[in-house]
Write a protein that holds these residues in place. Structure first.
Motif, short mmCIF file in Angstrom:
data_model
loop_
_atom_site.label_atom_id
_atom_site.label_comp_id
_atom_site.label_asym_id
_atom_site.label_seq_id
_atom_site.Cartn_x
_atom_site.Cartn_y
_atom_site.Cartn_z
N PHE A 181 0.67 -1.16 0.04
CA PHE A 181 -0.08 -0.24 0.07
C PHE A 181 0.73 1.19 -0.05
CE2 PHE A 181 -2.67 -3.22 1.94
CZ PHE A 181 -3.87 -3.07 1.23
N GLY A 182 2.13 1.27 0.11
CA GLY A 182 3.00 2.22 0.33
C GLY A 182 3.14 2.90 1.85
N GLY A 183 4.54 3.18 2.00
CA GLY A 183 4.68 3.65 3.38
C GLY A 183 4.12 4.72 3.97
N SER A 184 3.45 5.61 3.07
CA SER A 184 2.83 6.93 3.77
C SER A 184 1.50 6.35 4.43
CB SER A 184 2.82 8.02 2.70
OG SER A 184 2.00 7.58 1.77
N LYS A 185 0.76 5.70 3.61
CA LYS A 185 -0.52 5.09 4.14
C LYS A 185 -0.17 4.39 5.35
CE LYS A 185 -3.00 5.41 -0.12
NZ LYS A 185 -4.07 4.79 -1.21
N VAL A 186 0.61 3.43 5.38
CA VAL A 186 0.73 2.59 6.56
C VAL A 186 1.38 3.46 7.80
CG1 VAL A 186 2.21 0.80 7.47
CG2 VAL A 186 1.48 0.38 5.25
N LEU A 187 2.06 4.60 7.62
CA LEU A 187 2.74 5.29 8.71
C LEU A 187 1.40 6.14 9.23
CD1 LEU A 187 5.00 6.58 10.10
CD2 LEU A 187 5.10 8.26 8.36
N GLU A 188 0.79 6.43 8.45
CA GLU A 188 -0.33 7.49 9.14
C GLU A 188 -1.35 6.62 10.03
OE1 GLU A 188 -3.68 8.83 6.47
OE2 GLU A 188 -2.27 8.23 4.92
N VAL A 189 -1.63 5.35 9.53
CA VAL A 189 -2.48 4.64 10.26
C VAL A 189 -1.89 4.23 11.67
CG1 VAL A 189 -3.73 2.21 10.56
CG2 VAL A 189 -3.83 3.85 8.31
N GLY A 190 -0.56 3.72 11.53
CA GLY A 190 0.19 3.53 12.65
C GLY A 190 0.27 4.61 13.61
N VAL A 191 0.54 5.70 13.43
CA VAL A 191 0.55 7.02 14.25
C VAL A 191 -0.84 7.05 14.89
CG1 VAL A 191 0.60 9.47 14.48
CG2 VAL A 191 2.41 8.30 12.89
N LEU A 192 -2.06 6.89 14.17
CA LEU A 192 -3.14 7.06 14.65
C LEU A 192 -3.52 5.87 15.95
CD1 LEU A 192 -5.77 8.48 14.75
CD2 LEU A 192 -6.71 7.17 13.08
N ILE A 193 -3.37 4.74 15.58
CA ILE A 193 -3.40 3.57 16.50
C ILE A 193 -2.47 3.73 17.67
CG2 ILE A 193 -2.87 1.26 17.04
CD1 ILE A 193 -3.47 0.79 13.93
N TRP A 194 -1.22 4.36 17.60
CA TRP A 194 -0.34 4.14 18.84
C TRP A 194 -0.76 5.43 19.65
CZ3 TRP A 194 3.94 5.66 15.16
CH2 TRP A 194 4.46 7.00 15.26
N SER A 195 -1.22 6.44 19.05
CA SER A 195 -1.64 7.72 19.81
C SER A 195 -3.05 7.48 20.51
CB SER A 195 -1.63 8.84 18.80
OG SER A 195 -0.62 9.10 18.07
N LEU A 196 -3.92 6.91 19.90
CA LEU A 196 -5.07 6.74 20.81
C LEU A 196 -4.96 5.72 21.76
CD1 LEU A 196 -7.56 6.01 17.64
CD2 LEU A 196 -7.56 8.03 19.34
N ALA A 197 -4.08 4.67 21.54
CA ALA A 197 -3.72 3.73 22.70
C ALA A 197 -3.05 4.25 23.83
CB ALA A 197 -2.92 2.68 22.29
N THR A 198 -2.17 5.39 23.49
CA THR A 198 -1.68 6.31 24.78
C THR A 198 -2.32 6.81 25.48
OG1 THR A 198 0.73 6.10 23.16
CG2 THR A 198 0.37 7.85 24.96
N ALA A 199 -3.26 7.47 24.63
CA ALA A 199 -4.35 8.34 25.39
C ALA A 199 -4.97 7.69 26.40
CB ALA A 199 -4.95 8.93 24.66
#
Length: 489
Positions: free
Chosen positions: A130-148
């Motif tokens: 899918f390309g690195g940029s799409k994977v990166l943005e989903v990863g950031v959203l997951i870890w940020s919500l889990a941190t909060a």
């Protein structure tokens, strides 16, 4: 006659841009004799003059696309390590509040790496598909919500462990995503600097996280660290959507933001076809290569020292050197802060050697050997009784751990050197093994500490062993020569 005022500095850029994305939109406003703006138009006769207002917003519009790519990815890695190190500081007041011993604290900290290890290979494959940029943005959203949500679940151990696993999953896909983007977009003569700048964001994140966490805990409680740091990742995700909307159209020949025809076809394919693409990865060819095994073991060895120190150094400084929470956290800043400067020097050093004609493999071996031998030497000096003062121990450890960032110009460039096509998958493989020390090493350190009450045995001795054996393995088998891993009949 009206006259058109244009910006001569942008004319060349505009012509190149028009070739890729079409004519540039220009806003023309008439300035009348009184200095006020009149109606928008062109070709009117009279004493008014028209002024072109180039649409230069957002301000990063004219930056080369690879600079946008590197900048936003590096910023994501800053947030990444802020959310990784926050627990290493917060674990101290959390342990006091919930009555955790060192073994329990080690279990909580190691749970991050369970998710980190599980997401490595899937992250590498998803980045390739899918390309690195799409994977990166989903990863950031997951870890940020889990941190909060950590403060909400902290009193319920299974929930806390699960939230940290989610943080690990989100952050675990990020290295492969970044590696995929760099391999597609950055030429080899710029690659050491690109990798160092992107992954150097981890050191910046460690510094910021360790710098901000003590003050936030002192004034607002340990819960504030997770709420605020998680919000930063969500803000990055929102900003990244704006950057994506501003990227060139599909006609632009820019691999920084678009996939090639094969990847576009894969995006629209069925699940069955995507599964087929996974089978197309030449797994057997990877594991037939001694150089790949050298990367795997080197990644394991480097991760053992890095993850155990990242998790336990604040506690070491607090308990062994008798520093309070704020002092321990501030002292823990020194290794990643020094690593920022070392990383900049190391990347310039590596790229300059390659530019002078030194074989790439030799450069990678030099850099990785410095990365391993420096912390090993400093850990030996810190663990033996030489009558050193606490601040001398801090200085020695800071120097050794900072020099370990030479690996960004050694091991972490070798995946792209060896195979740009499969760089993300290769990093997924090595990072999967490299995450094991986070699971085993962090928890084992806590167990050994409870059993032996010796920081030299529990924290430093295993790291020294892996640094030394990793150096020997790397010098013997590592290679940056391009390899064709395509399946052969």
């Amino acid at each position: 006659m009206d006259r058109i005022l244009t910006n001569p500095l942008s004319s060349l850029i505009d012509r190149e841009r028009e070739k890729a994305v079409g004519p540039k939109r220009v806003v023309k406003a008439r300035v009348n004799e009184k200095g006020s703006l009149g109606e928008v138009g062109r070709g009117d006769e009279g004493g008014d003059e028209e002024v072109d207002f180039d649409r230069n917003w957002p301000p990063w519009e004219k930056l080369p696309q690879r600079y946008k790519l590197i900048g936003t990815t590096s910023l994501a890695f800053v947030v990444c390590n802020m959310d990784k190190v926050n627990l290493s500081v917060a674990i101290i007041p959390m342990s006091h509040q919930y009555g955790w011993n060192a073994s329990t604290a080690g279990l909580v900290q190691s749970s991050f790496f369970w998710g980190y290890a599980l997401s490595q290979l899937p992250g590498g494959w998803l980045a390739k598909v899918f390309g690195g940029s799409k994977v990166l943005e989903v990863g950031v959203l997951i870890w940020s919500l889990a941190t909060a949500i950590v403060p909400v679940l902290a009193g319920f151990m299974p929930g806390l462990v699960f939230s940290r696993i989610l943080v690990g999953i989100g952050e675990g896909v990020s290295p492969s995503a970044a590696t995929d983007m760099i391999a597609r977009s950055i030429p080899i003569e710029e690659r050491s600097r690109a990798v160092s700048f992107v992954f150097g964001g981890l050191s910046v994140g460690s510094v910021l996280g360790l710098l901000l966490a003590p003050s936030l805990i002192e004034h607002y409680g340990w819960e504030s660290v997770f709420y605020i740091f998680g919000s930063l990742g969500i803000a990055w995700y929102s900003g990244f959507q704006i950057i994506k909307e501003d990227r060139p159209s599909s006609k632009a020949v820019d691999l920084s933001w678009q996939l090639n025809d094969h990847m576009n076809e894969l995006q629209s394919s069925s699940i069955k076809e995507l599964t087929g693409s996974l089978r197309d990865v030449p797994w057997k060819e990877f594991f037939k290569s001694k150089a790949v095994w050298a990367m795997i073991y080197a990644h394991f060895c480097g991760s053992w020292g890095h993850y155990t120190c990242l998790s336990w150094l604040p506690t070491y400084f607090s308990e062994e050197l008798n520093l309070d929470l704020t002092e321990a956290a501030w002292v823990s800043i020194l290794p990643p802060l020094a690593a920022i400067f070392v990383t900049s020097f190391a990347s310039q050093f590596a790229d300059s050697l390659i530019a002078k004609g030194v074989e790439t493999t030799v450069v990678r071996k030099i850099c990785q050997s410095i990365s391993f031998m420096s912390p090993a030497t400093c850990m030996i000096l810190s663990s033996v009784d030489l009558g050193l003062s606490p601040w001398e121990v801090v200085a020695i450890l800071t120097g050794g751990l900072a020099l370990s960032s030479f690996s960004l110009s050694g091991l972490y460039c070798t995946h792209q050197d060896m195979s740009p096509e499969y760089a993300s998958v290769l990093l997924g493989i090595t990072n999967t093994i490299g995450a094991i020390p986070g699971i085993v090493g962090v928890a084992l350190t806590g167990y050994l500490l409870d059993s032996t009450h010796s920081w030299g045995i529990s924290l430093f001795a295993p790291s020294v062993f892996f640094y030394l054996t990793g150096t020997v393995t790397w010098l013997t088998f590592a290679s940056s020569k391009p390899q064709n891993f395509s399946k052969r009949d």
